[in-house]
Structure formats: structure tokens, C-alpha cells
Design an enzyme around this catalytic site. Sequence first.
Site, short mmCIF file in Angstrom:
data_model
loop_
_atom_site.label_atom_id
_atom_site.label_comp_id
_atom_site.label_asym_id
_atom_site.label_seq_id
_atom_site.Cartn_x
_atom_site.Cartn_y
_atom_site.Cartn_z
N LYS A 1 0.83 -1.19 0.00
CA LYS A 1 0.00 0.00 0.00
C LYS A 1 0.88 1.25 0.00
O LYS A 1 0.69 2.16 -0.80
CB LYS A 1 -0.92 -0.03 1.23
N GLU B 1 10.50 -4.79 4.46
CA GLU B 1 10.53 -6.19 4.04
C GLU B 1 10.24 -6.32 2.54
O GLU B 1 10.94 -7.00 1.80
CB GLU B 1 9.49 -7.01 4.82
N GLY C 1 -4.84 -1.69 5.05
CA GLY C 1 -4.03 -2.82 4.57
C GLY C 1 -4.72 -4.16 4.78
O GLY C 1 -4.79 -5.00 3.87
N ARG C 2 -5.26 -4.37 5.97
CA ARG C 2 -5.85 -5.68 6.28
C ARG C 2 -7.24 -5.83 5.68
O ARG C 2 -7.88 -6.86 5.85
CB ARG C 2 -5.86 -5.90 7.79
N GLU D 1 -4.80 -6.73 14.67
CA GLU D 1 -4.30 -5.39 14.30
C GLU D 1 -5.44 -4.38 14.40
O GLU D 1 -5.22 -3.22 14.69
CB GLU D 1 -3.71 -5.41 12.88
N HIS E 1 -5.40 -33.48 17.13
CA HIS E 1 -4.28 -34.32 17.59
C HIS E 1 -3.15 -33.47 18.16
O HIS E 1 -2.04 -33.96 18.31
CB HIS E 1 -3.79 -35.19 16.44
N LYS F 1 9.28 -0.83 13.99
CA LYS F 1 9.89 -0.55 12.68
C LYS F 1 11.00 0.50 12.82
O LYS F 1 12.07 0.37 12.25
CB LYS F 1 8.84 -0.01 11.70
#
Length: 554
Positions: A211, A217, A273-274, A359, A390, A515
Site C-alpha cells: 500500500k 521487508e 491494509g488488512r 491489528e 491431535h 519498525k
Amino acid sequence: MRAGGDQRISETPQWQALAEHHGQIRDRHLRDLFAEDPERGTDLVVTAGDLRLDYSKNRLTRETVRLLAALADAAGLRERTEAMFRGEHVNTTEDRAVLHVALRDPATSGLVVDGRDVNAEVHEVLDRMASFADRVRGGHWTGHTGERIRAVVNIGIGGSDLGPAMAYQALRDYSDRSITFRFVSNIDPTDLAEATRDLDPASTLFIVASKTFTTQETLTNAREARRWLLEGLGGDEAAVAKHFAAVSTNAEKVADFGIDTENMFGFWDWVGGRYSFTAAIGLSLMVAIGPERYREMLDGFHTVDEHFRTAPWEENLPALLGLISVWYIDFFGTRTQAVLPYAQYLARFPAYLQQLCMESNGKSVRLDGSPVDVATGEIVWGEPGTNGQHAFYQLLHQGTVLVPADFLAFVRPNDLAHDRDLDGMHDLFLSNFLAQPRALAFGRTAEEVAADGTAPDVVPHKVMPGNHPSNAIVAPELTPSTLGQLVAAYEHRVFTQGVVWGINSFDQWGVELGKVMANELAPKLQSEGAPDYDSDSSTNALVRLLREGRGRPA
Ligand code: F6P
């Protein structure tokens, strides 16, 4: 009375009524609630589109639902919902509208926000995405050497990765199997190295999704991907235009990076963003499943958007999911929410929901900046059933924590399994989906255990206390449409929670400090000579350890 303005939700009579009601419900067992109300299993059910939510195995009564609906009204959920759909700046700390619902609105014009025709802009980008996706899928988009694209690598992180990665996996049965899709997110160099190690640069297309186009990253991975591409194709910079597309709101930074803005697909600051995978962030998914299936997914989202906007709270599937979670978090004191999809294709769904929920609602101040006085966002986690059975279900059944769980399942298996005549296997899968919530809710008493001839000293170990709550969400089949419906349901669940708590579900300031610190610490690892050790004593010692371990002067 509304809890708008300065009024705290905890001070409303509706909250206090729930607190009192909790005193009456707290010690009731689901066995008794079912015995007293035999129609529960068919009445405490709502539908939205193709989704059916059975919320009967929750520690609540019809009265609880009525009180929760009154709480939604007190919090102003209807007004806040309308404000969001109208494009008001409900994200107050960033002064932005929140309009992910417009991304899947089939209307091609009409909604004007901040002077722009939002619908028209959305459809223009969707059309460009469709034409790009068709060209790649049809082999008409060729690489620098004229080869068709055989691999698409999405580079992005957080909302620019989790949505498309989750949805690609969920809808793999609908994807073009002649193209390989990979998703690179981590700045750990092994992520990119693994994703590209067996790919041919001549037939690989990178979609850089960010965005802001400033994320460390993503930009680092994209730079290294470009280096890998150019090394593989003889260093001709012109190759970049054929092998890189970008998805971003930031055309300037895309151009700075060296990606032709002709190959850029934009979106808008009113998409968080999400909440962005129905914006152009879904480009890699669209290439995978094709524009037609993608539009079916958008229609699925829209169906639930409209349901949320119009259905009364007691019949409103996303609102009920949100309100029931408030009931547990704020009155029973639960801290986590398990999401247990009985669908292997939904393996990444819990990870996707972690960002969406945590978030959004991991906040401790209200809209006006004052501290909250009620508990907010929960820790979301989960794994597909039956694998989880399990691994961690033991704690759900007999541990000391109360964990509300959402069980998800599909009536029919996907075509891939059906065509292989594996429907019988799907029955076994579904029998587990039925058994686990039943065992969690009703358990097994000491008398029942003893009646099996269990030795008295072992009886307590085998008692299943039950009274563990769950929702069951069932859809006919995992399709693009039902996936869209499911995601929209959880998005509005998050919104409902946020409105009740009076917090801003659309900012994420809490991720910024880390960050900044990473940027400050990177030179301490990279410097030629020993760095200044001016951090705290723990960080200083770790820096020294990492430098020494890599043979650098410490
Ligand atoms: O660090 C959190 C975050 O800002 C998320 O909200 C976002 O989805 C992610 O980073 C990636 O951001 P971008 O799409 O700008 O690269």
C-alpha cells in the site's frame, strides 16, 4: 440511550443489564440450557447468503441475545455502520474514510467521497486488473525473452500478503494449474531464496504489493528479486518492465523503484491494509482464479456487506459473531478465540484472521484518546481440523482456560476430491466437525465415565467437563463466493466489536515503534567496525552476540 461522545459503554444501562444477566448465566451448563430449550439447536441459527451460523452451543439464552442487541444499539452500531458505508472519516486518527465495502459494490458509479466517484474508480481498476490477468493467463503477456509466464511471485507483507495468500490457498481448486504461484513476505532471505530457487527468470512475473511502497521487508525482497531476475536474464534493465508489476497507492515510490507505472494497479487511502485484498492487492489471486471467479468472490463479499448493513441484530450473522465475542471477552473474561476450519484449503485462514482481528482491535484507548475500561481484542489462533484435534484440543476439552471456538465446515467437498470419488472420506471429516463441538459442549460426567467400568482413581482424569462454547458456520461448498461471504462476516464481526468498545479498528500505531527501532539497529549489525553500544543492556549483549557469531568486530 447511546454511548456516543464521552459516554463509556461500561456505564450504559445495557452493559449493566448484561453484567447482571451474566451472574445468572455464568454457572449454567450447556447440558441444562439444551434440556430446558429443546428448540435451541434449530432456533439459535441465522443465515447470511450461503452461510449458516449455529450459535446454540454458546453459554447464552435468548434473553442474552436480546440484551446484546440492545447493547449494539446503545453503542450506536447502526449509525456507525451507516457512517462507514457513506464514506465518513470513521478512521479518525488517520482522518480517512473506511470503504472496503465499496470495493465489492457492483454499482459502477454513484458513491462520491471526498469529491471522487468511488464506484467508478473501483471498477476502472478492476477492469484493468481483469485485462492484465487475462493476458497473463492466456499467455499473451510474455517475458523479456518472449516466453509466457509460468510463475507468479507475490511480494508483500501483512495485508499485502495474508489476504491473497490465504485466498489463493483456499481457492486452489479454481486456479490455473499451469502457473505456479508463490507468496514471499518475510525479510528472512530464505523466504525469497526458497520461492525462486526452482524458477526460471525468463518465465517469472513478480507482483510487488505494498500500500505504502515504503515497507522495509517488501522493498528489500523486491530489490533482491530484481537482482535475481537481471542476473538470470543477462542484466538488461528493460527486462524489469516485463517481469514486474506493482500494486500500491503510491505511484511516485513505485516509479522511484523502477517499475513502470503502466504496470501499476492503484488503490486508495480509504482501504486499510488488512481490508485490501478485494482492492488491487488481490491481483495475484485474480491471475490464479481468473476475473470471472474473482467477481464471484466480490459478489459473495457484497452479499454479506448488505446483510450486515440491513439485518436486525438478532438475525445479523456478523453482528452476532461480534456481540457473542464481546459477551465472552468482557463478561466471562476470555482472552483467546480459536478458529478451527474443517477445510484443509482454509489452512491460512486463522493467520489471515490474526491480522484482521488483532491489528484492528488490539487497542487500549478509546476514540477520544482516553483509556478503555473494558477488555478489547482477543488473541485469535487456530489450525485446520482434524490436525488440531491431535495437537491442542486436549487443552480445549480439559484445560483450565475457557476458549470460545468457531468451527467452520462445508457440506460438499471441492471438485478435486469429489472427482476422485472421495466423498466418503469427506463424511469422516465431517463426523469430526460434528463430534468436537458436541464433546466440548456436553462433555462426559463422572457417572457416565464410571458406568463404563473405569477404575475409580482414573475417573477424574476421564471426566470431560463440557460447557465449552462454540459457533458452527456451515456453507454448501468452498467457492469464491462462500469464501468472500466468510471473510466479510469476520470483517464486520471486527467492526461490531470495535464499535461496542468505542475504539478505532482502522489504525495500527502499535506496529510503528518496532519498525523505527529496527531501522536504528540495522546499522549496528551492518557497520564495519564495532558499533556504539548505546541501547539497553539486553539489546547491547544481543548485538554483540550476533556480530561475534558472524565474525564481525564486536
Ligand atoms: O506493519 C503493519 C502494516 O502497516 C499493515 O497494516 C500492512 O498490511 C502491512 O504493514 C504492509 O504494509 P504495506 O502494504 O504498506 O507494505
